[in-house]
Scaffold this active site. Structure first.
Site, PDB file in Angstrom:
ATOM      1  N   ASN A 290     -10.750  -3.068  -5.918  1.00 24.81           N
ATOM      2  CA  ASN A 290      -9.995  -2.039  -6.650  1.00 24.81           C
ATOM      3  C   ASN A 290     -10.648  -1.635  -7.974  1.00 24.81           C
ATOM      4  OD1 ASN A 290      -6.767  -3.207  -5.443  1.00 24.81           O
ATOM      5  ND2 ASN A 290      -7.952  -1.444  -4.753  1.00 24.81           N
TER       6      ASN A 290
ATOM      7  N   ASP B 137       0.841  -1.202   0.000  1.00 28.74           N
ATOM      8  CA  ASP B 137       0.000   0.000   0.000  1.00 28.74           C
ATOM      9  C   ASP B 137       0.877   1.253   0.000  1.00 28.74           C
ATOM     10  OD1 ASP B 137      -2.399   1.303  -0.067  1.00 28.74           O
ATOM     11  OD2 ASP B 137      -2.857   1.035   2.065  1.00 28.74           O
TER      12      ASP B 137
HETATM   13  C1  IPE Z   1      -5.273  -3.060  -0.601  1.00 25.74           C
HETATM   14  O1  IPE Z   1      -4.973  -1.734  -0.763  1.00 25.74           O
HETATM   15  C2  IPE Z   1      -5.297  -3.760  -1.938  1.00 25.74           C
HETATM   16  C3  IPE Z   1      -3.981  -3.973  -2.553  1.00 25.74           C
HETATM   17  C4  IPE Z   1      -2.839  -3.715  -1.999  1.00 25.74           C
HETATM   18  C5  IPE Z   1      -4.006  -4.555  -3.873  1.00 25.74           C
HETATM   19  P1  IPE Z   1      -6.114  -0.625  -0.912  1.00 25.74           P
HETATM   20  O2  IPE Z   1      -5.417   0.684  -0.957  1.00 25.74           O
HETATM   21  O3  IPE Z   1      -7.014  -0.962  -2.033  1.00 25.74           O
HETATM   22  O4  IPE Z   1      -6.935  -0.793   0.457  1.00 25.74           O
HETATM   23  P2  IPE Z   1      -7.908   0.217   1.227  1.00 25.74           P
HETATM   24  O5  IPE Z   1      -8.951   0.675   0.246  1.00 25.74           O
HETATM   25  O6  IPE Z   1      -7.065   1.367   1.703  1.00 25.74           O
HETATM   26  O7  IPE Z   1      -8.455  -0.581   2.374  1.00 25.74           O
HETATM   27  C1  IPE Z   2      -1.336   0.115  -3.562  1.00 26.96           C
HETATM   28  O1  IPE Z   2      -1.163   1.480  -3.516  1.00 26.96           O
HETATM   29  C2  IPE Z   2      -1.485  -0.420  -4.968  1.00 26.96           C
HETATM   30  C3  IPE Z   2      -2.819  -0.968  -5.267  1.00 26.96           C
HETATM   31  C4  IPE Z   2      -3.825  -1.066  -4.422  1.00 26.96           C
HETATM   32  C5  IPE Z   2      -3.033  -1.419  -6.646  1.00 26.96           C
HETATM   33  P1  IPE Z   2      -2.389   2.472  -3.557  1.00 26.96           P
HETATM   34  O2  IPE Z   2      -2.691   2.787  -4.971  1.00 26.96           O
HETATM   35  O3  IPE Z   2      -3.525   1.939  -2.747  1.00 26.96           O
HETATM   36  O4  IPE Z   2      -1.764   3.739  -2.831  1.00 26.96           O
HETATM   37  P2  IPE Z   2      -2.476   4.787  -1.860  1.00 26.96           P
HETATM   38  O5  IPE Z   2      -3.171   4.013  -0.782  1.00 26.96           O
HETATM   39  O6  IPE Z   2      -3.447   5.567  -2.713  1.00 26.96           O
HETATM   40  O7  IPE Z   2      -1.355   5.625  -1.338  1.00 26.96           O
HETATM   41 MG    MG Z   3      -4.135   2.191  -0.822  1.00 25.04          MG
END
Ligand code: IPE
Ligand code: IPE
Ligand code: MG
Length: 234
Positions: A66, A18
């Site tokens: 996602n 994340d």
């Molecule tokens: C979790 O991250 C999913 C992945 C790392 C693929 P998200 O960024 O989607 O999770 P939330 O929405 O903050 O819980």
């Molecule tokens: C994780 O990083 C990657 C995926 C969930 C695909 P994020 O895209 O969730 O990054 P933040 O949470 O917006 O910083």
């Molecule tokens: Mg995220």
């Protein structure tokens, strides 16, 4: 420094990667730049886990939730998967990484399904580390699909073994530890069945900044945990 007590190295670590978006935002870059950088850290982490003799890792790449992101971001992530999976086959084979995919693959675009098939096939003999990628993955979805598979095979009432035996990669052992980057403290639908007795750890560092030091740290933190599985420590 590599772990010296192999018995205290986790057999399977799950990574909730994340913070890609925050990494890009801090630099005034588009979110896509964070995802590209996140791929580089992913490669560093895979190699480092292998060097620490961790036999299995699962990386959360794309959740069933996602799809709620903008069409542009989802499209970019699918494009990255379709290109980078086969594009990194040389890296995977040189580093002896076997790639396996967990999740509802049937719900992915054709180009991504093809990329997954090619990469799994090209790396299937590699034995350095098994790297499971959770793509279009949701823990609840995996349990429901497992239950439906068991029912379709004739089961009328389900046992835990029926669910376990029908999970996507049922021969991969459950996770010993789930780690999350970017300081969040939630599972976000990751490995819900397997996490029953997983140790949990959250680290402030954003995913694109991860590398060998973070793997060293998680191994050290795992060594400090006492696992009891509901029993009493002997
Ligand atoms: C979790 O991250 C999913 C992945 C790392 C693929 P998200 O960024 O989607 O999770 P939330 O929405 O903050 O819980
Ligand atoms: C994780 O990083 C990657 C995926 C969930 C695909 P994020 O895209 O969730 O990054 P933040 O949470 O917006 O910083
Ligand atoms: Mg995220």
């Amino acid at each position: 420094m590599l772990a010296t007590m192999e018995s205290t190295v986790p057999t399977h670590v799950g990574f909730i990667m994340d913070g890609n978006g925050r990494w890009a935002k801090k630099r005034g870059l588009p979110r896509a730049a964070g995802h590209i950088e996140g791929l580089k850290s992913l490669k560093r982490v895979i190699v480092s886990c292998r060097d620490h003799h961790i036999p299995f890792i699962t990386l959360y790449v794309f959740s069933t939730e996602n799809w709620k992101r903008s069409q542009q971001e989802v499209g970019y992530l699918m494009h990255l998967l379709a290109c980078k999976l086969p594009g990194e086959i040389n890296f995977f084979t040189q580093e002896h990484v076997r790639i396996r995919v967990r999740g509802d693959v049937a719900g992915l675009p054709e180009a991504v399904r093809k990329a997954i098939g090619e990469t799994e096939e090209a790396t299937k003999a590699e034995t350095g580390i098994t790297c499971c990628l959770a793509i279009n993955y949701g823990g609840q979805d995996e349990i429901v699909r497992a239950a439906n598979k068991a029912i379709a095979s004739g089961r009328r009432s389900l046992s835990a073994e029926d669910i376990q035996g029908n999970l996507d990669l049922c021969d991969v052992p459950p996770v010993d530890m789930i780690v999350r980057s970017a300081g969040e403290h939630r599972l976000s639908n990751f490995l819900l069945w397997d996490s029953a007795y997983a140790e949990l750890a959250s680290y402030e560092k954003l995913w694109p900044d991860w590398g060998e030091r973070e793997v060293e740290q998680l191994c050290e933190d795992y060594r400090g945990r006492t696992r009891k599985f509901g029993g009493l420590k002997g």
